[in-house]
Design an enzyme around this catalytic site. Structure first.
Site, PDB file in Angstrom:
ATOM      1  N   LYS A 107      83.297 -12.580 -30.708  1.00  0.00           N
ATOM      2  CA  LYS A 107      82.519 -11.433 -30.231  1.00  0.00           C
ATOM      3  C   LYS A 107      83.342 -10.150 -30.280  1.00  0.00           C
ATOM      4  O   LYS A 107      82.817  -9.076 -30.580  1.00  0.00           O
ATOM      5  CB  LYS A 107      81.993 -11.705 -28.828  1.00  0.00           C
ATOM      6  N   CYS A 153      77.336 -19.501 -22.719  1.00  0.00           N
ATOM      7  CA  CYS A 153      76.785 -20.492 -23.655  1.00  0.00           C
ATOM      8  C   CYS A 153      76.321 -21.720 -22.875  1.00  0.00           C
ATOM      9  O   CYS A 153      76.642 -22.852 -23.226  1.00  0.00           O
ATOM     10  CB  CYS A 153      77.787 -20.856 -24.744  1.00  0.00           C
ATOM     11  N   ASP A 212      92.306 -12.655 -22.461  1.00  0.00           N
ATOM     12  CA  ASP A 212      91.998 -14.039 -22.154  1.00  0.00           C
ATOM     13  C   ASP A 212      92.995 -14.544 -21.129  1.00  0.00           C
ATOM     14  O   ASP A 212      94.133 -14.058 -21.049  1.00  0.00           O
ATOM     15  CB  ASP A 212      92.047 -14.926 -23.394  1.00  0.00           C
ATOM     16  N   CYS A 267      86.754 -11.754 -21.441  1.00  0.00           N
ATOM     17  CA  CYS A 267      87.033 -13.193 -21.635  1.00  0.00           C
ATOM     18  C   CYS A 267      86.861 -13.463 -23.118  1.00  0.00           C
ATOM     19  O   CYS A 267      85.841 -13.991 -23.553  1.00  0.00           O
ATOM     20  CB  CYS A 267      86.079 -14.042 -20.800  1.00  0.00           C
TER      21      CYS A 267
END
Length: 451
Positions: A267, A384, A285, A261
């Site tokens: 990242k 997150c 994605d 993802c």
């Protein structure tokens, strides 16, 4: 009052209406407006401060307003927002005199409405100037007080209180309404951290070394986005918590890595840099436009080991054989409740139902992708957010259903010293709260697949 000053407040009002009533993303809407109007840096800074600040404090400002009007008084939405942004300036911006705020707000009310609305706005703001704002310490229920004082939805404060207790919840909520320093990750194949630090000093930008990544710098003073080093793509803007993800993946040159993802690519590019661009990073994605962002970011940084494409993470077995990867990163789609400092509108748009739906998707992604990891390979899971249902409970469910996986015990040994004894640590991973290292809220853990 200059026309430009008036325009800034008027633009702020229009932006707040777009974000709140039309579902626009605050950071995107503000960025578009800044580019469109080509404001001077000082004016752009004031506009950003008013919009973000008013959004960030909306529940508080709403409570304040309700103490000055009759409960049955009907007010147009734009008038509410005009009063909110006026309250914000009077309450939190020391450099803006009250009389200037009142005068400008009344002028906007005249032009956008009529004399009756202007008189109403003037009366409310004059009352605030005379009487001051309410004292939140008079709210007896601690959960409601935290909700009002820190402008977090009541359901969310209740939920965090149940998960973490009122002390930790209040600290988290208070941190969420403070400014966060910008942090950056150096591209080490182009420049060393010390070399970049030296260049920034010549541009009068003050920075300090991040203790969480050998590539990290924290900007203490100055506008890094206006520095030539930004145009040269010598670094990536990335939160320190986010940097920790790749730092804790135990990466080595030549590895095959899956980033399931990936967008917008922070990242994935960090992974490639950690491997000295020697290996293969397969980055996916759900949306092709977002996969293109990853390709663009890799190109800007001069990284050739990243291959980015569109795919649902839950269909990657169609693209890769079992046991194809040495390392897998699942930076799972989540509620984003750890990044409220930079995206305050999230807290008003998310619901309990969203969290439940996302936790189901997270479990589906983990279940689908785990066969792609090699024996003795390592899988990093991160979000997150700070919600246990998306974090610890997802991992607990996964390891119970997949006996060949376990939380890697060496993961905890590799945590930065400040986090090794953190209260956010559990048997399933580490929950970083915004107040822990003055960063975004993040959860991460590393799973190992036994042979």
């Amino acid at each position: 009052m200059t026309k430009q000053t008036y325009n800034i407040r008027n633009i702020a009002l229009d932006l707040l209406m777009r974000i709140s009533d039309q579902g626009g993303y605050s950071h995107l809407v503000i960025d578009q407006m800044l580019k469109k109007n080509q404001l001077e840096p000082r004016d752009g800074g004031l506009l950003t401060e008013i919009v973000y600040g008013t959004l960030q404090r909306k529940i508080t400002l709403e409570y304040d307003l309700n103490s000055f009007i009759r409960s049955n008084k009907k007010i147009d939405k734009w008038v509410n927002w005009l009063l909110y942004l006026s309250f914000y300036q009077m309450k939190y911006l020391d450099k803006v005199p009250d009389h200037a705020v009142i005068h400008q707000s009344v002028e906007i009310a005249k032009r956008k409405g009529h004399k009756g609305i202007a008189n109403f706005v003037n009366g409310i703001l004059r009352s605030v100037q005379r009487e001051g704002f309410p004292d939140y310490q008079e709210i007896s229920d601690p959960v409601k007080r935290v909700s009002i004082e820190t402008s977090h939805p009541l359901w969310l404060v209740k939920r965090w209180n149940e998960q973490y207790g009122i002390g930790k919840t209040e600290k988290m909520c208070q941190t969420n309404i403070t400014h966060k320093k910008v942090s950056i990750r150096v591209q080490p194949l182009r420049i060393t951290r010390e070399q970049l630090l030296s260049r920034l000093e010549t541009s009068h930008i003050k920075a300090s070394l991040s203790p969480f990544s050998e590539q990290g710098l924290v900007i203490e003073e100055g506008n890094i986005l206006r520095d030539e080093t930004f145009q040269e793509s010598l670094f990536t803007i990335q939160d320190e918590s986010s940097m920790l993800v790749a730092e804790l993946m135990d990466l080595k040159e030549g590895m095959a890595v899956l980033d399931a993802c990936s967008a917008p690519g922070g990242k994935a590019t960090h992974i490639a840099e950690k491997m000295n661009d020697n290996g293969k990073v397969s980055a996916y994605d759900l949306h092709d436009k977002k996969a293109e962002l990853v390709r663009k970011k890799a190109k800007e940084l001069g990284l050739t080991s990243i291959q980015s494409a569109q795919s649902d993470a839950r269909k990657l077995q169609e693209k890769h054989a079992k046991q194809s990867f040495d390392r897998i990163l699942i930076d799972a789609p989540c509620s984003g409740l750890g990044v409220l400092r930079s995206k305050p509108d999230i807290k008003y748009n998310k619901t309990k139902e969203d969290i439940v739906k996302l936790s189901i998707i997270q479990k589906e992604i983990l279940h689908h992708i785990e066969p792609l990891l090699k024996n003795e390979g390592k899988l990093m899971y991160s979000t997150c957010t700070v919600d246990q249902e998306e974090n610890e409970e997802v991992i607990k469910d996964f390891v119970e259903k997949h006996p060949d996986y376990r939380v890697d015990p060496t993961f905890f040994d590799e945590l930065p010293a400040i986090l090794k004894d953190s209260s956010g640590r559990s048997e399933f991973g580490i929950q970083i709260f915004p107040q822990d290292i003055n960063s975004d809220g993040f959860f991460m853990t590393r799973l190992v697949r036994d042979s």
